[in-house]
Write a protein that holds these residues in place. Structure first.
Motif, PDB file in Angstrom:
ATOM      1  N   GLY A   1       0.662  -1.304  -0.125  1.00 52.97           N
ATOM      2  CA  GLY A   1      -0.064   0.145  -0.068  1.00 52.97           C
ATOM      3  C   GLY A   1       1.017   1.267   0.080  1.00 52.97           C
ATOM      4  O   GLY A   1       2.071   1.274  -0.099  1.00 52.97           O
ATOM      5  N   VAL A   2       0.323   2.433   0.296  1.00 51.54           N
ATOM      6  CA  VAL A   2       0.869   3.763   0.270  1.00 51.54           C
ATOM      7  C   VAL A   2       1.602   3.669   1.792  1.00 51.54           C
ATOM      8  O   VAL A   2       0.954   3.419   2.658  1.00 51.54           O
ATOM      9  CB  VAL A   2      -0.149   4.860   0.337  1.00 51.54           C
ATOM     10  N   THR A   3       2.800   4.030   1.490  1.00 45.44           N
ATOM     11  CA  THR A   3       3.599   4.030   3.014  1.00 45.44           C
ATOM     12  C   THR A   3       3.882   5.523   3.386  1.00 45.44           C
ATOM     13  O   THR A   3       4.370   6.308   2.526  1.00 45.44           O
ATOM     14  CB  THR A   3       4.733   3.069   2.899  1.00 45.44           C
ATOM     15  N   GLN A   4       3.984   5.776   4.534  1.00 44.89           N
ATOM     16  CA  GLN A   4       4.508   7.149   4.938  1.00 44.89           C
ATOM     17  C   GLN A   4       5.291   7.062   5.993  1.00 44.89           C
ATOM     18  O   GLN A   4       5.155   6.378   6.945  1.00 44.89           O
ATOM     19  CB  GLN A   4       3.053   8.212   5.323  1.00 44.89           C
ATOM     20  N   SER A   5       6.402   8.042   6.327  1.00 42.83           N
ATOM     21  CA  SER A   5       7.096   8.076   7.455  1.00 42.83           C
ATOM     22  C   SER A   5       7.545   9.779   7.461  1.00 42.83           C
ATOM     23  O   SER A   5       7.480  10.369   6.669  1.00 42.83           O
ATOM     24  CB  SER A   5       8.496   7.317   6.980  1.00 42.83           C
TER      25      SER A   5
ATOM     26  N   ALA B   1      -1.930  18.319  13.109  1.00 46.81           N
ATOM     27  CA  ALA B   1      -2.711  17.781  12.181  1.00 46.81           C
ATOM     28  C   ALA B   1      -2.177  16.444  11.856  1.00 46.81           C
ATOM     29  O   ALA B   1      -0.997  16.158  12.248  1.00 46.81           O
ATOM     30  CB  ALA B   1      -2.999  18.590  11.044  1.00 46.81           C
ATOM     31  N   THR B   2      -2.991  15.560  11.213  1.00 47.52           N
ATOM     32  CA  THR B   2      -2.331  14.387  10.426  1.00 47.52           C
ATOM     33  C   THR B   2      -2.289  14.732   9.025  1.00 47.52           C
ATOM     34  O   THR B   2      -3.145  15.080   8.446  1.00 47.52           O
ATOM     35  CB  THR B   2      -3.562  13.143  10.875  1.00 47.52           C
ATOM     36  N   TYR B   3      -1.035  14.377   8.629  1.00 51.67           N
ATOM     37  CA  TYR B   3      -0.873  14.518   7.133  1.00 51.67           C
ATOM     38  C   TYR B   3      -0.842  13.294   6.302  1.00 51.67           C
ATOM     39  O   TYR B   3      -0.218  12.319   6.608  1.00 51.67           O
ATOM     40  CB  TYR B   3       0.490  15.006   6.996  1.00 51.67           C
ATOM     41  N   LEU B   4      -2.008  13.227   5.355  1.00 52.39           N
ATOM     42  CA  LEU B   4      -2.210  11.893   4.674  1.00 52.39           C
ATOM     43  C   LEU B   4      -1.614  12.105   3.370  1.00 52.39           C
ATOM     44  O   LEU B   4      -1.849  13.146   2.584  1.00 52.39           O
ATOM     45  CB  LEU B   4      -3.722  11.593   4.610  1.00 52.39           C
ATOM     46  N   CYS B   5      -1.162  10.876   2.668  1.00 51.57           N
ATOM     47  CA  CYS B   5      -0.735  10.960   1.510  1.00 51.57           C
ATOM     48  C   CYS B   5      -1.599   9.757   0.711  1.00 51.57           C
ATOM     49  O   CYS B   5      -2.050   8.747   1.439  1.00 51.57           O
ATOM     50  CB  CYS B   5       0.584  10.540   1.208  1.00 51.57           C
ATOM     51  N   ALA B   6      -2.142   9.992  -0.292  1.00 50.45           N
ATOM     52  CA  ALA B   6      -3.078   9.301  -1.072  1.00 50.45           C
ATOM     53  C   ALA B   6      -2.484   8.897  -2.403  1.00 50.45           C
ATOM     54  O   ALA B   6      -1.792  10.016  -2.912  1.00 50.45           O
ATOM     55  CB  ALA B   6      -4.356   9.615  -1.234  1.00 50.45           C
TER      56      ALA B   6
ATOM     57  N   GLN C   1      -8.856   6.485  -4.978  1.00 51.13           N
ATOM     58  CA  GLN C   1      -7.361   7.017  -4.011  1.00 51.13           C
ATOM     59  C   GLN C   1      -7.428   5.877  -3.004  1.00 51.13           C
ATOM     60  O   GLN C   1      -8.171   5.513  -2.353  1.00 51.13           O
ATOM     61  CB  GLN C   1      -7.669   8.294  -3.584  1.00 51.13           C
ATOM     62  N   TYR C   2      -6.319   5.592  -2.681  1.00 55.46           N
ATOM     63  CA  TYR C   2      -5.712   4.751  -1.622  1.00 55.46           C
ATOM     64  C   TYR C   2      -4.803   5.564  -0.620  1.00 55.46           C
ATOM     65  O   TYR C   2      -3.975   6.420  -1.232  1.00 55.46           O
ATOM     66  CB  TYR C   2      -5.092   3.478  -2.177  1.00 55.46           C
TER      67      TYR C   2
ATOM     68  N   ALA D   1      -5.430   4.067   8.068  1.00 59.19           N
ATOM     69  CA  ALA D   1      -5.532   5.106   6.629  1.00 59.19           C
ATOM     70  C   ALA D   1      -7.168   5.018   6.443  1.00 59.19           C
ATOM     71  O   ALA D   1      -7.793   3.753   6.551  1.00 59.19           O
ATOM     72  CB  ALA D   1      -4.810   4.457   5.647  1.00 59.19           C
ATOM     73  N   PRO D   2      -7.764   5.764   5.982  1.00 62.11           N
ATOM     74  CA  PRO D   2      -9.130   5.931   5.252  1.00 62.11           C
ATOM     75  C   PRO D   2      -9.031   4.586   4.148  1.00 62.11           C
ATOM     76  O   PRO D   2      -8.256   4.747   3.490  1.00 62.11           O
ATOM     77  CB  PRO D   2      -9.286   7.143   4.833  1.00 62.11           C
ATOM     78  N   LYS D   3     -10.034   4.168   4.144  1.00 62.73           N
ATOM     79  CA  LYS D   3     -10.336   2.740   3.055  1.00 62.73           C
ATOM     80  C   LYS D   3     -11.523   3.249   2.613  1.00 62.73           C
ATOM     81  O   LYS D   3     -12.728   3.528   3.170  1.00 62.73           O
ATOM     82  CB  LYS D   3     -10.391   1.493   3.804  1.00 62.73           C
ATOM     83  N   LEU D   4     -11.651   2.973   1.204  1.00 65.54           N
ATOM     84  CA  LEU D   4     -12.851   3.038   0.397  1.00 65.54           C
ATOM     85  C   LEU D   4     -13.813   2.040   0.846  1.00 65.54           C
ATOM     86  O   LEU D   4     -13.587   0.957   0.806  1.00 65.54           O
ATOM     87  CB  LEU D   4     -12.507   3.092  -1.121  1.00 65.54           C
ATOM     88  N   LEU D   5     -15.010   2.641   1.188  1.00 70.56           N
ATOM     89  CA  LEU D   5     -16.161   1.657   1.192  1.00 70.56           C
ATOM     90  C   LEU D   5     -17.148   1.558   0.223  1.00 70.56           C
ATOM     91  O   LEU D   5     -17.440   0.539  -0.082  1.00 70.56           O
ATOM     92  CB  LEU D   5     -16.777   2.166   2.640  1.00 70.56           C
TER      93      LEU D   5
END
Lengths: 110, 113
Positions: free
Chosen positions: A3-7, A88-93, A99-100, B44-48
């Motif tokens: 999946g998408v990985t973040q660090s 905040a939380t910083y999300l990558c997709a 989008q994942y 992580a958010p996941k598509l539902l």
């Protein structure tokens, strides 16, 4: 499939310090997004890329935030001089179509 | 600009009972897709679910939603919730040519025994 990985997963800073977040998208995904998710709010888009090109950075505070994706794969989001409001939380997709999301980096600015 | 409204911040339901999470939206565009994402604690958010077809029911993992453009709504429903459904649920929309997601503020669903 990875999946998408973040660090890093967590970061704690004093105001004025700099921090960088890294994102490794799913292999083959051409589009990469960075979102900011303040506590108790939904994710809000900061910037997104298609391959190495910035498509939209209109919501990125350009005086302190920068983002790059030099080879169209991994990406870095940097905050030059953090403020408490950046907590905040910083999300990558990443996506080809859907989008994942990665697990995010939780940032606390003291 | 586009906006998504989730009126309930917190919903508590007893296991085995039905639930509906509300989602309404505003957009000036017609080429828009609608989503429900689920986010478990520290994940992580996941598509539902995803839909762009008016009045068509979309189902996944026991949840379903129907896009109603006449009322600008895309409510999420489940007929019988389980303890494992406890999570944060986000409604979102995106213009299909950009993929940029606009999220609501989320609804925390808590299922109690």
């Amino acid at each position: 499939e990875a999946g998408v990985t973040q660090s890093p997963r967590y970061a704690v800073l004093q105001e004025g310090q700099a921090v960088s977040f890294w994102c490794d998208p799913i292999s083959g995904h051409d589009t990469l997004y960075w979102y900011q998710q303040p506590r108790d709010q939904g994710p809000q888009l900061l910037v997104y890329f298609r391959d190495e090109a910035v498509i939209d950075n209109s919501q990125l505070p350009s005086d302190r935030f920068s983002a790059v994706r030099p080879k169209g794969t991994n990406s870095t989001l940097k905050i030059q001089s953090a403020k408490q409001g950046d907590t905040a939380t910083y999300l990558c997709a990443s996506s080809l179509d859907t989008q994942y999301f990665g697990p995010g980096t939780r940032l606390l600015v003291l | 600009g586009d906006s998504v409204t989730q009126t309930e911040g917190l919903v508590t339901v007893t296991e085995g009972l039905p639930v509906m999470l509300n989602c309404t939206y505003q957009t000036a565009y017609s080429d828009v897709a609608f989503f429900w994402y689920v986010q478990y604690l520290n994940e992580a958010p996941k598509l539902l679910l995803r839909s762009s077809t008016d009045n068509k029911r979309t189902e996944h993992q026991g949840f379903h939603a129907t896009l109603h453009k006449s009322s600008s709504s895309f409510h999420l429903q489940k007929s019988s919730v389980q303890l494992s459904d406890s999570a944060l649920y986000y409604c979102a929309l995106s213009k299909t040519n950009t993929g940029k997601l606009t999220f609501g503020d989320g609804t925390v669903l808590t299922v109690k025994p």
